[in-house]
Write a protein that holds these residues in place. Structure first.
Motif, mmCIF file in Angstrom:
data_model
loop_
_atom_site.group_PDB
_atom_site.id
_atom_site.type_symbol
_atom_site.label_atom_id
_atom_site.label_comp_id
_atom_site.label_asym_id
_atom_site.label_seq_id
_atom_site.Cartn_x
_atom_site.Cartn_y
_atom_site.Cartn_z
ATOM 1 N N TYR A 157 0.564 -4.750 3.682
ATOM 2 C CA TYR A 157 -0.643 -4.970 4.471
ATOM 3 C C TYR A 157 -0.569 -6.315 5.189
ATOM 4 O O TYR A 157 -0.242 -7.345 4.593
ATOM 5 C CB TYR A 157 -1.871 -4.921 3.553
ATOM 6 C CG TYR A 157 -3.165 -5.220 4.260
ATOM 7 C CD1 TYR A 157 -3.755 -4.281 5.087
ATOM 8 C CD2 TYR A 157 -3.782 -6.457 4.111
ATOM 9 C CE1 TYR A 157 -4.942 -4.551 5.751
ATOM 10 C CE2 TYR A 157 -4.968 -6.750 4.765
ATOM 11 C CZ TYR A 157 -5.543 -5.789 5.582
ATOM 12 O OH TYR A 157 -6.709 -6.074 6.249
ATOM 13 N N ASP B 268 -6.217 1.392 -4.661
ATOM 14 C CA ASP B 268 -5.351 0.352 -4.124
ATOM 15 C C ASP B 268 -5.183 -0.798 -5.110
ATOM 16 O O ASP B 268 -6.145 -1.289 -5.692
ATOM 17 C CB ASP B 268 -5.966 -0.168 -2.816
ATOM 18 C CG ASP B 268 -5.047 -1.092 -2.058
ATOM 19 O OD1 ASP B 268 -3.832 -1.066 -2.307
ATOM 20 O OD2 ASP B 268 -5.545 -1.832 -1.195
ATOM 21 N N ASP C 59 0.838 -1.196 0.000
ATOM 22 C CA ASP C 59 0.000 0.000 0.000
ATOM 23 C C ASP C 59 0.874 1.249 0.000
ATOM 24 O O ASP C 59 1.740 1.411 0.868
ATOM 25 C CB ASP C 59 -0.903 0.018 1.237
ATOM 26 C CG ASP C 59 -1.918 -1.108 1.237
ATOM 27 O OD1 ASP C 59 -2.465 -1.401 0.162
ATOM 28 O OD2 ASP C 59 -2.161 -1.695 2.306
ATOM 29 N N TYR D 122 -4.173 7.855 1.795
ATOM 30 C CA TYR D 122 -3.931 6.420 1.633
ATOM 31 C C TYR D 122 -5.238 5.767 1.193
ATOM 32 O O TYR D 122 -6.210 6.480 0.871
ATOM 33 C CB TYR D 122 -3.399 5.810 2.934
ATOM 34 C CG TYR D 122 -4.413 5.763 4.063
ATOM 35 C CD1 TYR D 122 -4.878 4.552 4.551
ATOM 36 C CD2 TYR D 122 -4.916 6.941 4.633
ATOM 37 C CE1 TYR D 122 -5.809 4.503 5.583
ATOM 38 C CE2 TYR D 122 -5.841 6.891 5.658
ATOM 39 C CZ TYR D 122 -6.282 5.678 6.128
ATOM 40 O OH TYR D 122 -7.218 5.636 7.142
ATOM 41 N N PHE D 123 -5.285 4.427 1.162
ATOM 42 C CA PHE D 123 -6.473 3.748 0.635
ATOM 43 C C PHE D 123 -7.728 4.049 1.444
ATOM 44 O O PHE D 123 -8.839 3.889 0.949
ATOM 45 C CB PHE D 123 -6.245 2.237 0.539
ATOM 46 C CG PHE D 123 -6.000 1.545 1.861
ATOM 47 C CD1 PHE D 123 -7.047 1.130 2.653
ATOM 48 C CD2 PHE D 123 -4.704 1.301 2.292
ATOM 49 C CE1 PHE D 123 -6.835 0.485 3.862
ATOM 50 C CE2 PHE D 123 -4.475 0.654 3.498
ATOM 51 C CZ PHE D 123 -5.541 0.254 4.289
ATOM 52 N N GLU E 49 0.502 1.614 -8.127
ATOM 53 C CA GLU E 49 -0.375 2.620 -7.544
ATOM 54 C C GLU E 49 0.071 3.993 -8.027
ATOM 55 O O GLU E 49 1.270 4.220 -8.265
ATOM 56 C CB GLU E 49 -0.379 2.536 -6.011
ATOM 57 C CG GLU E 49 -0.962 1.221 -5.525
ATOM 58 C CD GLU E 49 -1.320 1.184 -4.053
ATOM 59 O OE1 GLU E 49 -1.706 0.109 -3.597
ATOM 60 O OE2 GLU E 49 -1.224 2.209 -3.360
#
Length: 201
Positions: A124, A90, A54, A74-75, A101
Motif C-alpha cells: 500500500y 487487512d 495487502d 480485497y480489503f 492475511e
C-alpha cells in the motif's frame, strides 16, 4: 504432513482429497530488519512507516480476464457475491508469526464461469513510502483443509524481489473436474492494485 512446493510446481488439491471444498489460503510475510545509519538507516529508522502489504484475489474467466470489479476480492470488497471467496480482513504491518492475511475459499461455490483464482500481494502506498518487496522476508502462501484444519501445502517465496512493488504469489485453477494449485512467485512493478487489475482486462 504438508507438501512444500518450489517455484513453478503444480499440484492437485482435489484428486486425493475427495469432497474437499472449504479451504483457507494463508499469506504471510515479515518486514526485513535493517540496522545502521545512512540511506538504509533513513529508510528503516523509527520514523519510517510500517510496510502495509495487502493480499487480494482476482477471479478470472477461461480467458484469464477479470470481467467486473465484483471479481476482485480485497480489503475494499471482502466477500464475493457468490460467497465462495471471503477475505478475513487487512493486516497493516506484517508483524508477528503465522498468517498475516487469510482468505477462505469454498471451491464448490465458485461460479462455473470462474476458471482461476489468482492470489496477489501489493504494498500500500509504495511509491510515497519508497517501499518494495526487497524489504520483506519470509513470504509464504499455504493452504489449509478446513474440514480437519490440516495444512495441505506451503510455498515459501525465496527469490530476491528488490524493487518489485507487487507479487503474484500463486493460483488455484480448474483442470477438468479437479482444482489445482500453482506456485508462481512472480515479482511485478505495479504501483497499486488498480495497475495489477489492468493486466487482466
Amino acid at each position: 504432513m504438508a507438501i512444500n512446493l518450489q517455484k513453478g510446481q503444480r499440484i492437485s488439491l482435489t484428486k486425493d482429497n475427495n469432497g474437499l471444498s472449504k479451504i483457507m489460503v494463508g499469506l504471510g510475510w515479515d518486514p526485513a530488519e535493517h540496522k545502521g545509519k545512512g540511506l538504509l538507516g533513513s529508510l528503516f529508522g523509527g520514523s519510517s512507516p510500517e510496510i502495509d502489504c495487502d493480499a487480494s484475489v482476482f477471479m478470472l474467466d477461461a480467458n484469464d480476464k477479470i470481467r467486473s470489479k465484483d471479481e476482485i476480492v480485497y480489503f475494499g470488497n471482502l466477500t464475493h457475491k457468490s460467497q465462495s471467496v471471503c477475505h478475513m480482513g487487512d493486516n497493516l504491518t506484517g508483524d508477528g508469526d503465522g498468517d498475516d492475511e487469510q482468505i477462505r475459499v469454498e471451491l464448490a461455490k465458485v461460479p462455473q464461469d470462474i476458471a482461476k483464482l489468482v492470489f496477489v500481494v501489493n504494498i500500500y502506498d509504495c511509491i510515497k513510502r519508497n517501499q518494495h518487496f526487497g524489504m520483506i522476508k519470509n513470504a509464504f502462501i499455504r493452504i489449509v483443509n478446513l474440514s480437519n484444519n490440516q495444512e495441505m501445502l506451503r510455498y515459501n517465496l525465496t527469490d530476491d524481489y528488490a524493487n518489485k512493488t507487487a507479487l503474484l504469489v500463486g493460483e488455484i485453477y480448474r483442470h477438468g473436474s479437479e482444482w489445482k494449485f500453482a506456485a508462481v512467485g512472480q515479482g511485478d512493478s505495479s504501483k497499486n492494485i488498480a495497475e495489477m487489475v489492468n493486466r487482466y482486462k
